[in-house]
Enzyme design. Structure first.
Site, short mmCIF file in Angstrom:
data_model
loop_
_atom_site.label_atom_id
_atom_site.label_comp_id
_atom_site.label_asym_id
_atom_site.label_seq_id
_atom_site.Cartn_x
_atom_site.Cartn_y
_atom_site.Cartn_z
N THR A 184 0.86 -1.18 0.00
CA THR A 184 0.00 0.00 0.00
C THR A 184 0.91 1.23 0.00
O THR A 184 2.06 1.14 0.41
CB THR A 184 -0.89 0.04 1.26
OG1 THR A 184 -0.01 0.09 2.39
CG2 THR A 184 -1.77 -1.17 1.37
N GLU A 329 -5.75 -3.51 -1.31
CA GLU A 329 -6.28 -4.64 -0.53
C GLU A 329 -7.40 -5.38 -1.26
O GLU A 329 -7.79 -6.48 -0.87
CB GLU A 329 -6.81 -4.15 0.83
CG GLU A 329 -5.72 -3.74 1.80
CD GLU A 329 -5.31 -2.26 1.67
OE1 GLU A 329 -5.53 -1.68 0.59
OE2 GLU A 329 -4.77 -1.72 2.65
N LYS A 437 -15.18 17.30 9.79
CA LYS A 437 -16.22 17.18 10.81
C LYS A 437 -16.49 18.55 11.39
O LYS A 437 -15.79 19.03 12.28
CB LYS A 437 -15.79 16.19 11.89
CG LYS A 437 -15.79 14.78 11.33
CD LYS A 437 -15.44 13.73 12.36
CE LYS A 437 -15.54 12.35 11.73
NZ LYS A 437 -14.69 11.36 12.35
N TRP A 442 -20.74 15.80 8.99
CA TRP A 442 -19.70 15.52 8.00
C TRP A 442 -19.86 16.37 6.74
O TRP A 442 -20.95 16.49 6.20
CB TRP A 442 -19.74 14.05 7.59
CG TRP A 442 -19.32 13.10 8.68
CD1 TRP A 442 -18.96 13.43 9.95
CD2 TRP A 442 -19.25 11.69 8.59
NE1 TRP A 442 -18.65 12.31 10.66
CE2 TRP A 442 -18.82 11.22 9.85
CE3 TRP A 442 -19.49 10.75 7.59
CZ2 TRP A 442 -18.64 9.86 10.13
CZ3 TRP A 442 -19.30 9.41 7.85
CH2 TRP A 442 -18.88 8.96 9.11
P1 ADP Z 1 -3.75 4.02 -0.63
O1 ADP Z 1 -4.98 3.58 0.07
O2 ADP Z 1 -2.52 3.73 0.15
O3 ADP Z 1 -3.82 5.43 -1.19
P2 ADP Z 1 -4.53 2.57 -2.96
O4 ADP Z 1 -3.90 2.79 -4.26
O5 ADP Z 1 -4.85 1.20 -2.57
O6 ADP Z 1 -3.55 3.14 -1.94
O7 ADP Z 1 -5.77 3.53 -2.88
C1 ADP Z 1 -7.05 3.13 -2.49
C2 ADP Z 1 -7.89 4.31 -2.14
O8 ADP Z 1 -7.95 5.23 -3.23
C3 ADP Z 1 -9.31 3.96 -1.88
O9 ADP Z 1 -9.48 3.45 -0.60
C4 ADP Z 1 -10.01 5.29 -2.10
O10 ADP Z 1 -9.89 6.13 -0.97
C5 ADP Z 1 -9.21 5.89 -3.21
N1 ADP Z 1 -9.90 5.68 -4.48
C6 ADP Z 1 -9.69 4.72 -5.39
N2 ADP Z 1 -10.51 4.88 -6.44
C7 ADP Z 1 -11.29 5.96 -6.17
C8 ADP Z 1 -12.34 6.64 -6.87
N3 ADP Z 1 -12.75 6.26 -8.06
N4 ADP Z 1 -12.89 7.71 -6.26
C9 ADP Z 1 -12.48 8.13 -5.05
N5 ADP Z 1 -11.49 7.54 -4.37
C10 ADP Z 1 -10.90 6.47 -4.92
#
Ligand code: ADP
Length: 541
Positions: A184, A329, A437, A442
């Site tokens: 990650t 994940e 918040k 929210w």
């Molecule tokens: P990290 O969580 O470490 O940034 P990831 O590449 O696994 O790495 O990113 C996942 C996160 O990216 C998601 O949990 C979400 O918050 C965000 N994300 C992914 N796709 C989208 C999307 N289409 N719109 C908004 N957020 C997104």
């Protein structure tokens, strides 16, 4: 009573074997780190991957051994995808945008024993190699002519392949064997490894290819711009073999113009990347007054697709946007915003609103939203809660941390906040750490950012919660103006009137030259929060 059907394990190597037998003449085109364009077929890929598997064996790579890559999207990286996993070892894709200290940490955590890298990264490797004490073999993904003088133990990829004859049979592994490892991005704390299996990878490929996700077929020419070091390029290198789609790899040049030209010359029909990279291509097309002439679907994910981008792609270019959501994940494919039949008669505005959501699950993936006390919330498109995921390609534990159980009642807490509507379309309103918040209520930072980016004078924006004496936190907008634009803070805030509830409108606007992004190209809010946390309570404001 058991069914009387064959049991064939779901293996990464079987994707390649299928591609070579049934789509052997299909093309793979790569822009290389060496600077030229390379072409070959799935048939060639299969032969070279088998030679590479033999070469790995000759280097002492054993089943379960971690083999790292530091590479762009290209055919040699694809060969590593298949040869490493196919032979029972574990492919660990490193993100070259990480700081060298972080790379050192991750290589040690993964216990990588061999590292394959593109020419571009030679200087990084030269600096890092003495610190990567567990790595026994460094391999330059090029030929002997590109080896630097006096490179000592450094091996050339093409030499390794040349020494082999390709007479290799993929082992019939247990389908639960680990196939690849991806960390990650570690925006909070140290990065964590997610260890995919052959089974989860193949099932994920089916899901990616379905018509209600990316809809990939043998008639497509697919350009994975999303890096192969970022959650396996969203599974496209596997799904393309599964369906026999032509593959086009962009190599290191991710400039808007270069990508546009590659899509046109290679007749790309499906292309996938994060919004910032799409932005570069759309700006180039606008400046040059060009249209995408072959592109049919634009897959956008990793961060929210701004409504203005969706409209531009659909209306100006006639390209269907597939907005997707997922995370390391979840392999990463979680949802896609592909319309249902009920939406087809809707007015464009209504359709765009649905497509702008992060989308719905295909079979194999499930989501629920819960409140702070764990109660499941209704799918009414209004109630926002913590997104929990469960599925055939969702992680159960982190690599090397099997003493910990990250799941809650068997569901993975994603750290995202979203609504889900009656048709099952999920809409992310925030990362739980980014939600603002205000007086206990929210405010969605994503909604505020989308409205700001919708203003013609704004290139990009980030909304953060900053300290407030009465409401605890209030939204502050950090925005980057288009070059030459002189819009004031008041004018930008007026743009919010009638678009959101009054109390959602930011308390202030700070104009910046740029907004920090992390190793995966996403906006980094933590440095902004640090810089501006006292902005509203500073004396004189
Ligand atoms: P990290 O969580 O470490 O940034 P990831 O590449 O696994 O790495 O990113 C996942 C996160 O990216 C998601 O949990 C979400 O918050 C965000 N994300 C992914 N796709 C989208 C999307 N289409 N719109 C908004 N957020 C997104």
């Amino acid at each position: 009573m058991n069914g009387l059907m064959m049991h064939r394990p779901l293996l990464v190597s079987s994707l390649l074997t299928h591609a070579a037998r049934h789509h052997g003449r299909q093309e793979i085109v790569s822009r290389r780190a060496e600077g030229d364009l390379h072409r070959y077929t799935f048939g060639d890929l299969a032969v070279r991957s088998r030679k590479l598997a033999q070469a790995l064996e000759s280097l002492g790579v054993q089943p379960g051994t971690r083999v790292a890559t530091l590479a762009w999207n290209g055919y040699r990286h694809l060969e590593l995808y298949y040869a490493v996993s196919g032979s029972g070892a574990v492919l660990h894709t490193l993100n070259p945008r990480l700081h060298p200290d972080q790379l050192e940490w991750i290589v040690a955590d993964a216990e990588d024993t061999a590292l394959f890298f593109d020419l571009t990264f030679l200087p990084v490797i030269e600096e890092l190699a003495p610190r990567l004490t567990g790595v026994r073999h460094f391999v330059l993904m090029s030929d002997r002519d590109h080896l630097p003088v006096g490179s000592g133990a450094l091996l050339a990829y093409e030499d390794l392949l040349e020494a082999q004859n390709g007479n290799y049979e993929w082992p019939e592994l247990d389908e639960n064997t680990a196939s690849s490892l991806c960390y990650t991005s570690g925006t909070t704390g140290n990065p964590k490894g997610v260890l995919y299996s052959h089974r989860s990878t193949v099932l994920h490929s089916f899901a990616v290819a379905l018509p209600d996700s990316i809809g990939l077929s043998a008639r497509d020419s697919v350009l994975p711009i999303v890096p192969m070091f970022h959650v396996n390029a969203w599974g496209l290198p596997y799904a393309a073999c599964m369906v026999g789609a032509k593959v086009v790899f962009p190599g290191p040049d991710l400039d808007g113009g270069a990508l546009y030209r590659l899509q046109e010359t290679e007749q790309v029909t499906v292309s996938a990347s994060v919004p910032t990279v799409w932005q570069g291509q759309l700006e180039y097309a606008e400046r040059q007054q060009l249209r995408f002439t072959t592109l049919q679907r634009a897959v956008i994910g990793g961060a929210a697709c701004p409504p203005a981008m969706l409209r531009d792609l659909q209306e100006t270019h006639g390209v269907t946007v597939v907005h997707g959501w997922g995370m390391t994940e979840t392999s990463p494919f979680g949802t896609a915003s592909v319309l249902k039949s009920t939406h087809l008669q809707a007015r464009p505005e209504e359709r765009y609103a649905v497509q702008g959501k992060q989308g719905r699950c295909v079979f194999g993936m499930d989501l629920k939203i819960i409140d702070d006390s764990g109660r499941e919330l209704p799918w009414d498109g209004v109630s926002a809660g913590h997104v929990m995921a469960q599925g055939l390609w969702v992680m159960s534990q982190y690599f090397g941390r099997t003493d910990q159980d990250p799941l809650v009642d068997g569901w993975f807490p994603t750290g995202d906040i979203a609504t889900i509507d009656a048709d099952g379309f999920m809409q992310i309103t925030d990362r739980s750490k980014d939600v603002i918040k205000s007086g206990g209520e929210w405010i969605s930072s994503i909604d505020i950012e989308n409205i700001a980016i919708g203003h013609p004078d704004i290139v990009t924006a980030a909304c953060i919660g900053v300290r407030h004496p009465k409401w605890d936190e209030r939204p502050l907008l950090v925005a980057v103006r288009k070059s030459g634009a002189a819009i004031s803070a008041e004018e930008l805030l007026t743009h919010f009137t009638d678009k959101v509830a009054k109390w959602w409108i930011p308390d202030g606007v700070v104009f910046a030259d740029s907004i920090p992004t992390g190793a995966t190209g996403k906006i980094l809010k933590s440095p902004l929060r640090e810089q501006f946390q006292d902005y509203l309570i500073e004396p004189g404001r």
